[in-house]
Design an enzyme around this catalytic site. Structure first.
Site, PDB file in Angstrom:
ATOM      1  N   ASN A  72     -10.335  -1.010  -1.590  1.00  0.00           N
ATOM      2  CA  ASN A  72      -8.910  -0.788  -1.291  1.00  0.00           C
ATOM      3  C   ASN A  72      -8.082  -1.418  -2.412  1.00  0.00           C
ATOM      4  O   ASN A  72      -8.011  -2.644  -2.522  1.00  0.00           O
ATOM      5  CB  ASN A  72      -8.603  -1.431   0.075  1.00  0.00           C
ATOM      6  CG  ASN A  72      -7.134  -1.369   0.461  1.00  0.00           C
ATOM      7  OD1 ASN A  72      -6.258  -1.174  -0.372  1.00  0.00           O
ATOM      8  ND2 ASN A  72      -6.877  -1.557   1.741  1.00  0.00           N
ATOM      9  N   HIS A  74      -3.981   6.668   1.699  1.00  0.00           N
ATOM     10  CA  HIS A  74      -4.218   5.368   1.060  1.00  0.00           C
ATOM     11  C   HIS A  74      -5.587   4.893   1.526  1.00  0.00           C
ATOM     12  O   HIS A  74      -5.923   4.988   2.720  1.00  0.00           O
ATOM     13  CB  HIS A  74      -3.129   4.378   1.483  1.00  0.00           C
ATOM     14  CG  HIS A  74      -3.550   2.960   1.314  1.00  0.00           C
ATOM     15  ND1 HIS A  74      -3.996   2.467   0.105  1.00  0.00           N
ATOM     16  CD2 HIS A  74      -3.646   1.938   2.206  1.00  0.00           C
ATOM     17  CE1 HIS A  74      -4.327   1.202   0.267  1.00  0.00           C
ATOM     18  NE2 HIS A  74      -4.130   0.858   1.524  1.00  0.00           N
ATOM     19  N   CYS A  89       0.822  -1.219   0.000  1.00  0.00           N
ATOM     20  CA  CYS A  89       0.000   0.000   0.000  1.00  0.00           C
ATOM     21  C   CYS A  89       0.854   1.267   0.000  1.00  0.00           C
ATOM     22  O   CYS A  89       0.393   2.325  -0.410  1.00  0.00           O
ATOM     23  CB  CYS A  89      -0.925  -0.005   1.206  1.00  0.00           C
ATOM     24  SG  CYS A  89      -1.937  -1.481   1.251  1.00  0.00           S
TER      25      CYS A  89
HETATM   26  O1  UT7 Z   1      -4.530  -1.569   3.021  1.00  0.00           O
HETATM   27  C1  UT7 Z   1      -3.662  -2.288   3.839  1.00  0.00           C
HETATM   28  C2  UT7 Z   1      -3.938  -2.085   5.257  1.00  0.00           C
HETATM   29  N1  UT7 Z   1      -5.161  -2.749   5.631  1.00  0.00           N
HETATM   30  C3  UT7 Z   1      -5.909  -2.183   6.543  1.00  0.00           C
HETATM   31  O2  UT7 Z   1      -5.597  -1.118   7.008  1.00  0.00           O
HETATM   32  C4  UT7 Z   1      -7.115  -2.954   7.023  1.00  0.00           C
HETATM   33  C5  UT7 Z   1      -7.241  -2.778   8.512  1.00  0.00           C
HETATM   34  N2  UT7 Z   1      -8.255  -3.608   9.140  1.00  0.00           N
HETATM   35  C6  UT7 Z   1      -9.571  -3.470   8.922  1.00  0.00           C
HETATM   36  O3  UT7 Z   1      -9.974  -2.674   8.101  1.00  0.00           O
HETATM   37  C7  UT7 Z   1     -10.521  -4.239   9.796  1.00  0.00           C
HETATM   38  O4  UT7 Z   1      -9.788  -4.954  10.748  1.00  0.00           O
HETATM   39  C8  UT7 Z   1     -11.463  -5.216   9.034  1.00  0.00           C
HETATM   40  C9  UT7 Z   1     -12.509  -4.437   8.290  1.00  0.00           C
HETATM   41  C10 UT7 Z   1     -10.644  -6.069   8.091  1.00  0.00           C
HETATM   42  C11 UT7 Z   1     -12.165  -6.171   9.981  1.00  0.00           C
HETATM   43  O5  UT7 Z   1     -12.908  -5.430  10.927  1.00  0.00           O
HETATM   44  P1  UT7 Z   1     -12.788  -5.743  12.475  1.00  0.00           P
HETATM   45  O6  UT7 Z   1     -13.733  -4.876  13.152  1.00  0.00           O
HETATM   46  O7  UT7 Z   1     -11.328  -5.639  12.846  1.00  0.00           O
HETATM   47  O8  UT7 Z   1     -13.300  -7.235  12.534  1.00  0.00           O
HETATM   48  P2  UT7 Z   1     -12.578  -8.538  13.124  1.00  0.00           P
HETATM   49  O9  UT7 Z   1     -11.611  -9.076  12.124  1.00  0.00           O
HETATM   50  O10 UT7 Z   1     -12.075  -8.256  14.521  1.00  0.00           O
HETATM   51  O11 UT7 Z   1     -13.792  -9.492  13.231  1.00  0.00           O
HETATM   52  C12 UT7 Z   1     -14.928  -9.194  14.082  1.00  0.00           C
HETATM   53  C13 UT7 Z   1     -16.033 -10.171  13.740  1.00  0.00           C
HETATM   54  C14 UT7 Z   1     -15.574 -11.621  13.670  1.00  0.00           C
HETATM   55  O12 UT7 Z   1     -16.619 -12.429  14.144  1.00  0.00           O
HETATM   56  P3  UT7 Z   1     -16.585 -13.014  15.643  1.00  0.00           P
HETATM   57  O13 UT7 Z   1     -15.325 -13.808  15.739  1.00  0.00           O
HETATM   58  O14 UT7 Z   1     -16.579 -11.810  16.536  1.00  0.00           O
HETATM   59  O15 UT7 Z   1     -17.828 -13.832  15.720  1.00  0.00           O
HETATM   60  C15 UT7 Z   1     -15.413 -11.853  12.210  1.00  0.00           C
HETATM   61  O16 UT7 Z   1     -15.585 -13.213  11.847  1.00  0.00           O
HETATM   62  O17 UT7 Z   1     -16.559  -9.863  12.447  1.00  0.00           O
HETATM   63  C16 UT7 Z   1     -16.524 -11.021  11.626  1.00  0.00           C
HETATM   64  N3  UT7 Z   1     -16.282 -10.603  10.247  1.00  0.00           N
HETATM   65  C17 UT7 Z   1     -17.264 -10.406   9.367  1.00  0.00           C
HETATM   66  N4  UT7 Z   1     -18.600 -10.504   9.476  1.00  0.00           N
HETATM   67  C18 UT7 Z   1     -19.330 -10.236   8.382  1.00  0.00           C
HETATM   68  C19 UT7 Z   1     -15.084 -10.348   9.649  1.00  0.00           C
HETATM   69  N5  UT7 Z   1     -15.289  -9.995   8.368  1.00  0.00           N
HETATM   70  C20 UT7 Z   1     -16.628 -10.011   8.174  1.00  0.00           C
HETATM   71  C21 UT7 Z   1     -17.466  -9.755   7.074  1.00  0.00           C
HETATM   72  N6  UT7 Z   1     -18.807  -9.868   7.223  1.00  0.00           N
HETATM   73  N7  UT7 Z   1     -16.973  -9.374   5.870  1.00  0.00           N
END
Ligand code: UT7
Length: 332
Positions: free
Chosen positions: A289, A259, A114
């Protein structure tokens, strides 16, 4: 010493658009979840019949060349940032060079994820200042969608990443009033595996095997929450680093182009800098992204929309896999 002036920007994104509801047809997710956590509503994924990393870059480059009003043959160097090249090797820089009919000039490929575009701009800026080249084409282009796990197991990445290409032409100039003011590059390899694609890696007995293909090590892995926390801190730090290097304050910035990692990250940074919406450019809502492509695509769109004008002070900032992070301050 010569200065580096931005003389043209362009972008290309694939026609094929997927909404969150389209993804919810094959992944256990929802429009509501994706919008709330990422701000994304839709994104472009490439069409294997039509799009390659190199040909999307070529289309973006041609627009930048036309806007700059230069002849293609004036370009004397290429910097191509991508982590999703068309071939394992060589890089896509030479493929685009061939498409542009620029055989013979140097083409450097960068894989700083990125932050790749700002790394590339920094290289171009310093080559120009050193007097080595006059007109450099800097590209950020990606096809991420083919590396994603398109099942529910990959839902923390497949809803975010997308495809596209952006181009910026920079040229040597004697005018200190319109130039790249500074660039700032960082990396911390302690976190290399927090956001990565492991295979096909070379330090294996065989690069590809049926076992490997049956597994998931060739798909994008991201420790999302961890990446998010580091991103918000590094974005702010590296923006202040650029401002301090030039005796500027946040109030001096006309447009911040972060970004497009996650709209919530951009909004967090915006709040910390106390910026109004007009001072931050976001297009992640409709393009997702696009990794190295996101900043040059955003520059091109911001320019088209009149949000970057001659004389604008524009700050670019990025964070991503590596971890790498970077910023650039440009007096347009
Ligand atoms: O460009 C390069 C740099 N990248 C970034 O900067 C990305 C940074 N990270 C993020 O944007 C976020 O961490 C995400 C959007 C990827 C994920 O969001 P989060 O709030 O950190 O979610 P998480 O990974 O902690 O997951 C929370 C819950 C989980 O369920 P449980 O275990 O709490 O039951 C996941 O399984 O949300 C669930 N989950 C989803 N649910 C529905 C994760 N992805 C999804 C989804 N739809 N697409």
């Amino acid at each position: 010493m010569k200065h580096t002036q931005v003389i043209g920007v362009g972008h290309y994104v694939p026609e094929n658009e997927l909404t969150n509801d389209d993804l919810a047809k094959f992944i256990d997710t929802s429009d509501e979840w994706i919008r709330e956590r990422t701000g994304i509503e839709r994104r472009r994924w490439f069409d294997p019949e039509k799009d390659t990393v190199a040909n999307m870059a070529t289309r973006a480059a041609k627009i930048a060349i036309e806007r700059a009003g230069i002849a293609t043959k004036e370009i004397d160097f290429i910097v191509f940032a991508t982590i999703t090249p068309d071939y394992f090797f060589p890089g896509s820089g030479v493929l685009m060079q061939r498409e542009l009919g620029l055989q013979g000039i140097g083409a450097l490929d960068l894989r700083n994820a990125c932050s790749g575009f700002i790394y590339g701009l920094s290289v171009a800026d310093n080559f120009i200042k050193a007097g080595m080249y006059k007109t450099i084409l800097v590209i950020g282009a990606e096809i991420q969608s083919s590396a994603l796990d398109k099942t529910t197991a990959g839902r923390n990445t497949n809803v975010i990443f997308a495809d596209g290409a952006g181009a910026m032409l920079v040229q040597a100039s004697d005018d200190p009033g319109h130039r790249v003011l500074s660039t700032h590059l960082h990396a911390d390899g302690d976190y290399a595996e927090e956001l990565y694609v492991r295979d096909p890696g070379s330090s294996r007995k065989v690069r590809l095997s049926p076992e490997l293909i049956a597994g998931d090590s060739f798909k994008v892995h991201m420790n999302g929450n961890f990446v998010f926390k580091h991103a918000v801190a590094r974005f702010e730090e590296v923006i202040y680093e650029a401002l301090e290097a030039n005796n500027k304050t946040p109030a001096d910035i006309d447009l911040l182009i972060p970004h497009q990692a996650n709209l919530r990250i951009s909004q967090f940074v915006q709040k910390r800098l106390k910026f109004t919406d007009e001072k931050v450019f976001n297009n992640i809502m409709y393009l997702g992204n696009t990794t190295a492509a996101s900043i040059p695509i955003a520059c091109s769109e911001a320019w088209e929309q009149g949000r970057i004008k001659k004389g604008s002070l524009v700050c670019l900032a990025a964070f991503g896999s590596g971890f790498t992070w970077a910023s650039a301050l440009i007096r347009w």
